[in-house]
Write a protein that holds these residues in place. Structure first.
Motif, PDB file in Angstrom:
ATOM      1  N   ARG A 228       0.190  -4.959  17.157  1.00  0.00           N
ATOM      2  CA  ARG A 228      -0.387  -4.027  16.733  1.00  0.00           C
ATOM      3  C   ARG A 228       0.702  -2.930  17.042  1.00  0.00           C
ATOM      4  O   ARG A 228       0.751  -1.896  16.167  1.00  0.00           O
ATOM      5  CB  ARG A 228      -1.638  -3.454  17.788  1.00  0.00           C
ATOM      6  N   ALA A 229       1.518  -2.805  18.061  1.00  0.00           N
ATOM      7  CA  ALA A 229       2.888  -2.269  18.167  1.00  0.00           C
ATOM      8  C   ALA A 229       3.856  -2.055  16.904  1.00  0.00           C
ATOM      9  O   ALA A 229       4.257  -1.031  16.305  1.00  0.00           O
ATOM     10  CB  ALA A 229       3.377  -2.189  19.554  1.00  0.00           C
ATOM     11  N   VAL A 230       3.631  -3.235  16.737  1.00  0.00           N
ATOM     12  CA  VAL A 230       4.829  -3.634  15.312  1.00  0.00           C
ATOM     13  C   VAL A 230       4.250  -2.929  13.989  1.00  0.00           C
ATOM     14  O   VAL A 230       4.736  -2.313  13.236  1.00  0.00           O
ATOM     15  CB  VAL A 230       4.640  -5.126  15.103  1.00  0.00           C
ATOM     16  N   VAL A 231       2.855  -3.116  14.051  1.00  0.00           N
ATOM     17  CA  VAL A 231       2.007  -2.262  12.809  1.00  0.00           C
ATOM     18  C   VAL A 231       2.246  -0.841  12.799  1.00  0.00           C
ATOM     19  O   VAL A 231       2.408  -0.019  12.081  1.00  0.00           O
ATOM     20  CB  VAL A 231       0.535  -2.690  12.819  1.00  0.00           C
ATOM     21  N   ALA A 232       2.306  -0.290  14.178  1.00  0.00           N
ATOM     22  CA  ALA A 232       2.354   1.291  14.312  1.00  0.00           C
ATOM     23  C   ALA A 232       3.764   1.668  13.876  1.00  0.00           C
ATOM     24  O   ALA A 232       3.892   2.751  13.414  1.00  0.00           O
ATOM     25  CB  ALA A 232       2.327   1.696  15.691  1.00  0.00           C
ATOM     26  N   VAL A 233       4.805   0.844  14.141  1.00  0.00           N
ATOM     27  CA  VAL A 233       6.234   1.125  13.715  1.00  0.00           C
ATOM     28  C   VAL A 233       6.358   1.114  12.136  1.00  0.00           C
ATOM     29  O   VAL A 233       6.674   1.920  11.614  1.00  0.00           O
ATOM     30  CB  VAL A 233       7.121   0.068  14.423  1.00  0.00           C
ATOM     31  N   ALA A 234       5.755  -0.022  11.512  1.00  0.00           N
ATOM     32  CA  ALA A 234       5.633  -0.026  10.058  1.00  0.00           C
ATOM     33  C   ALA A 234       4.753   1.340   9.214  1.00  0.00           C
ATOM     34  O   ALA A 234       5.276   1.680   8.324  1.00  0.00           O
ATOM     35  CB  ALA A 234       4.846  -1.570   9.843  1.00  0.00           C
ATOM     36  N   LEU A 235       3.670   1.659  10.250  1.00  0.00           N
ATOM     37  CA  LEU A 235       3.119   2.912   9.803  1.00  0.00           C
ATOM     38  C   LEU A 235       3.782   4.107   9.656  1.00  0.00           C
ATOM     39  O   LEU A 235       3.794   4.591   8.885  1.00  0.00           O
ATOM     40  CB  LEU A 235       1.663   3.121  10.646  1.00  0.00           C
ATOM     41  N   ALA A 236       4.699   4.094  10.890  1.00  0.00           N
ATOM     42  CA  ALA A 236       5.423   5.518  10.870  1.00  0.00           C
ATOM     43  C   ALA A 236       6.482   5.188   9.732  1.00  0.00           C
ATOM     44  O   ALA A 236       6.641   6.318   9.041  1.00  0.00           O
ATOM     45  CB  ALA A 236       6.096   5.331  11.918  1.00  0.00           C
ATOM     46  N   LEU A 237       7.065   4.213   9.531  1.00  0.00           N
ATOM     47  CA  LEU A 237       7.955   4.065   8.278  1.00  0.00           C
ATOM     48  C   LEU A 237       7.246   4.260   6.994  1.00  0.00           C
ATOM     49  O   LEU A 237       7.936   4.894   6.174  1.00  0.00           O
ATOM     50  CB  LEU A 237       8.867   2.996   8.495  1.00  0.00           C
ATOM     51  N   LEU A 238       6.392   3.747   6.742  1.00  0.00           N
ATOM     52  CA  LEU A 238       5.749   3.930   5.508  1.00  0.00           C
ATOM     53  C   LEU A 238       5.275   5.381   5.324  1.00  0.00           C
ATOM     54  O   LEU A 238       5.331   5.909   4.212  1.00  0.00           O
ATOM     55  CB  LEU A 238       4.489   2.998   5.543  1.00  0.00           C
ATOM     56  N   GLY A 239       4.742   5.974   6.262  1.00  0.00           N
ATOM     57  CA  GLY A 239       4.649   7.149   6.262  1.00  0.00           C
ATOM     58  C   GLY A 239       5.657   8.183   5.536  1.00  0.00           C
ATOM     59  O   GLY A 239       5.443   8.958   4.705  1.00  0.00           O
ATOM     60  N   LEU A 240       6.615   7.962   6.282  1.00  0.00           N
ATOM     61  CA  LEU A 240       7.998   8.709   5.807  1.00  0.00           C
ATOM     62  C   LEU A 240       8.445   8.431   4.454  1.00  0.00           C
ATOM     63  O   LEU A 240       8.748   9.077   3.764  1.00  0.00           O
ATOM     64  CB  LEU A 240       9.210   8.562   6.708  1.00  0.00           C
TER      65      LEU A 240
END
Length: 463
Positions: A228-240
């Motif tokens: 889930r922490a990996v997904v959170a990293v992906a979410l932050a990058l995708l948001g940018l």
């Protein structure tokens, strides 16, 4: 705080403990958080769930059924019964009741102190925590690298799918699969929960908002806390990246607009010459510096990648995608630059060539060499028939972009596991797993030259 767990089977597999499964062999996937020693007839007030309860039967309960029932209700994962000195063997009444109520029962031999069981559990928990921390660090690096590529959103989604062995899609209500469209609508509406997790068919699906879209991650097994922490990293990058998406798309438009501006002033031939023109997509900093110095505003940079409108004979050093630009007719050119003007580069043609060059870059990065449309033997084939063949040949891989990327890189590196892993930025075992999955989906033996040649041709036209 999230407490890590260990599957019961991992503890049972420790040969040094000598544990014997007396019943519940089919439920050894149960999670165990900690080992707890209790000789109380009713230990339930002191339990929180997912324990391995260790007892030697010092105060063996008179009502065994009620004793086990209380442990089941408290969420105990298993019972470990230590034989001797109280009992030479595990009481048969306890074995029968545990079997009837679905409670795993382990026999702990006299040579294994309860403390050794607790220490072994602690070691397993530490090993899992370390492994997940390494996985999280490696995944963060891979996702960050993906975000700097020419097609960063697609690259981040592909990398996320590889590291979590899942399917990852960025969708809205219009593009969402039918089985999750209602969940996507709720998550993206801004009302109620801003994320969701649900069982959909055989998959565990998680949904998280990304700007105006929703990230949908699905796979049979649920995500661990580290995943889930990996997904959170992906979410932050995708948001940018989503916030910059219009800017990213605008790079091609600005590239075309620059060419159009040159046409209106003195014709694009004044900058590029009269010969044919090309759009080059690449990632090499050296190539970018050379082209930017020569062609100025006809070179557009986005993150680690670039697009350039260049003369046909330009040379580059790194892997690039190269697409020719169709020249305007003399009549159309005259309408812009006046009677007698040389053929110009129409904006729509630059847009089309830029899109094709960006797609060809994926092949170039896989092979390490420049990629051209319809080059080599492919130029002798009818494009319509070739694209139909590619869609038919690769249809089982539809919806699995990570498999397509892995197949392309693996074939481009002549089946070299390590070289393909280096191109993709993943572990070689991930490449092996993906290629095995491709073989199953396509029902093809990729060890044969015929299969490899056929699939490489299909990938060429799939671009």
């Amino acid at each position: 705080m999230v407490v890590q767990t260990v599957p019961l089977r991992d503890l049972v597999a420790r040969v040094d403990l000598g544990l014997t499964v007396l019943c519940g062999a089919g439920t050894l996937d149960r999670p165990v958080r900690w080992a707890h020693v209790s000789e109380l007839e009713d230990p339930t007030p002191y339990l929180v769930g997912e324990e391995l309860l260790l007892t030697a039967g010092v105060r063996f309960p008179s009502d065994v059924a009620a004793y086990v029932s209380g442990l089941v209700s408290s969420g105990v994962s298993a019972i470990g019964f230590g034989v001797e000195p109280e009992f030479p063997t595990v009481p048969s009444s306890l074995v029968d009741v545990c079997a009837a109520q679905g409670m795993p029962l382990l026999e702990v031999p006299p040579s294994t102190p309860f403390l050794a069981v607790s220490q072994a559990l602690g070691a397993l928990l530490a090993e899992i925590a370390g492994r997940e921390q390494r996985m999280l660090a490696d995944s963060q690096r891979a996702l960050t690298r993906a975000a700097t590529r020419v097609r960063p959103v697609e690259s981040v989604l592909t990398t996320l799918a590889v590291v979590l062995n899942c399917r990852a899609d960025l969708v809205d209500e219009a593009s969402a699969p039918p089985d999750v469209v209602s969940l996507v609508g709720r998550v993206s509406s801004g009302r109620g929960p801003r994320s969701a997790s649900a069982q959909v068919g055989e998959d565990q699906v998680t949904l998280d908002p990304v700007e105006s879209a929703v990230l949908v991650v699905r796979r049979p097994a649920p995500l661990s806390p580290a995943e889930r922490a990996v997904v959170a990293v992906a979410l932050a990058l995708l948001g940018l990246l989503r916030r910059d998406l219009e800017s990213e798309r605008g790079q091609i438009a600005r590239l075309a607009a620059s060419a159009l501006l040159r046409q209106q002033v003195s014709g694009v031939s004044a900058v590029l010459g009269d010969g044919p023109h090309r759009v080059v997509a690449g990632q090499s900093r050296a190539d970018y510096d050379v082209l930017a110095a020569r062609y100025g505003p006809l070179v557009s940079k986005e993150g680690e990648g670039f697009l350039a409108l260049v003369a046909a004979g330009v040379e580059v050093s790194g892997p690039v995608g190269v697409s020719p630009v169709a020249a305007a007719t003399e009549t159309a050119a005259s309408a812009v630059d006046g009677p007698g003007a040389a053929p110009s580069v129409p904006r729509s043609a630059v847009d089309a060539a830029a899109a094709e060059a960006s797609a060809l870059l994926a092949r170039a990065l896989a092979t390490g060499e420049p990629a051209f449309p319809a080059s080599g033997l492919a130029s002798l084939v009818d494009p319509v028939a070739a694209r139909a063949f590619a869609r038919r040949e690769l249809a089982p891989l539809a919806g699995h972009p990570e498999l397509v990327d892995t197949l392309r890189a693996w074939l481009a590196q002549h089946g070299g596991w390590d070289r393909a892993a280096a191109v993709l930025g993943v572990h070689r075992n991930s490449v092996r797993h993906r290629i095995s999955h491709v073989e199953r989906l396509l029902d093809r033996d990729l060890g044969t030259a015929d299969a490899r040649a056929s699939l490489w041709f299909a990938l060429t036209w799939l671009d």
